[in-house]
Structure formats: structure tokens, C-alpha cells
Design an enzyme around this catalytic site. Sequence first.
Site: not given
Length: 286
Positions: A41, A164
Site C-alpha cells: 500500500s 490491498d
Amino acid sequence: MKIKDCAFVLEGGGMRGAFTAGIIDYLLQNNIYFEQLYGVSAGANNAANYCSRQRVRNKKLFTELVEDKRYMGIKNLIKNGSYFGMDFLFHKLPREVLPFDYQAFKNSSSNLKVAVTACESGEVEYFSPQKFESNEKIDKLFKASSSLPLMASPVEIEGKAYLDGGIKDSIPVKKALADGYKKVFVILTRPKDYRKSPLKAKFILDLFLKKYPNLVEGLKTRHLNYNKTLELIEEKEDKGEFFVFRPKDLEIDRFTKDVDQLKDLYSRGHDLALEKAEELKNWLKI
């Protein structure tokens, strides 16, 4: 100084990445270059600018451009299904607003592995974006690693849907160990006493992500995996095998747009790197 025998792992955390950005700038200012990095991320995005050697680009991303309405906000969520302006952040921004040096990134002596979660299997996968020929594919990978469930749509890469990387591997130290590294430098974006709590209102996951039951299961057990990883990090840190930078306290969340808070957080990261510089260099033996 090129560091070959120690991996560099960067946690995500949205705007908490401003802390990491301060440390990254210290490393670049002092020509400390790790050969292998692992990012998730916001950690992956910080790592990308480290690999391309674009000092202060992270600082601008986290402390200046955040005021741009296209960066994040409810309007983005309503219009595009994502609170963060994903097309702006991962297409327009790196190509026009604050150019990312794709060529320097690909040619870098520092290699990056980015964690993403496969929606179908619910398992983590690691890609090496510097091996991609297409800049568009590189953008997609970083976009996928930053796409939070329910806050962004899945990103398709090579025919598979991803979200993610932090769902299954928020801090990929186990991957670094599996790749053969015995020493790992870690940047966390939470204080030492932090432990992740179970998700509330789990029925929302079942309702909106029912197409991906394995992903939902991973989200429900994410706190367990995360907390076990923190225990491993502290165990290795006590043995002197890991060197860890973490904020002493942190009150901001991943969605903050408070520029003063973000600038302060960046400075805290940079100041901590200065404070621990000699200790880190001694540990790295440089």
C-alpha cells in the site's frame, strides 16, 4: 552505500505513510541503498520513490498534494467508488502533476516486491514491478496494493482481480525471511503498543463482498495475522535480527487531510532517522 545482506520492509497505513516518507528522505540524503525492498500500500509507494531515488517526492505526496480535491474525499467515493482518487493518484499524478521517473525505477539497483491480495483465493501474491515493461501495468500494481475493500474497486492484473496487500500481509517480514534474509530493517506506522482489533459489522463484508468468500475470510481474520506479525517483529528485534523504526505515538488516521499534522509526522520520521542514524549504521555495519 549498497546494503545487500539486509531486506527493507515498509508497512502501509494511508496518510500515516508521511512518517515513512521522512525516513526515506534521510536514507536518500545519506546514500543508503538497500538492494531488496518489500512494500504494501502506502509503504509500496514510498518504496517506489526510494528506488527511483526521487528525494522529497514522497514529502510532496503526503504533505502538499493532499489539499487537492482529487486526492481523496466523499465526492470520489460517490463518483468513482473509492474514497481516494485512485485514477488521479495512480495515473494523472505520476505522469503529469508530480512525474514519477519510471526509467530510473526500472534501472534502479534497489529491487522492490509489492504485496497484493488476490480476491478469488484470498491469498497474498508478490509482484516485482520493475520487471514490467508497461508503465500502465506498474501503475495498476501500486493501485491494487492501495485499494481498500469497500473503499475501492478491485484492480485487474493479468486477468485476476486484486485488492490491498495488507489484507493478508500488512508487514511482509515473513516474505523477506522466506527469501533468505536474516536481517530486516522495518518501518512501522503504528506505535509499539498498538494491536489490531477485530472488524466490527462483519455482515457488511458478507453483503458487499459475497462474490469473494475467501477474501472476506481473510478480512475477518486479518487482526490475528497482523498481531502475530507484530509479535514476530518484536521477537526478532529483541534478538538483534530486526531493526525497527516506529512512531512513539500516533493519533492521525489513514484518511487525514490535516496538512500541519502530516508535516509534523514527516518531520518526526526524519528526526527519528537522524536520532538513530549511528545505531542503524552500526547495525548495518556500514
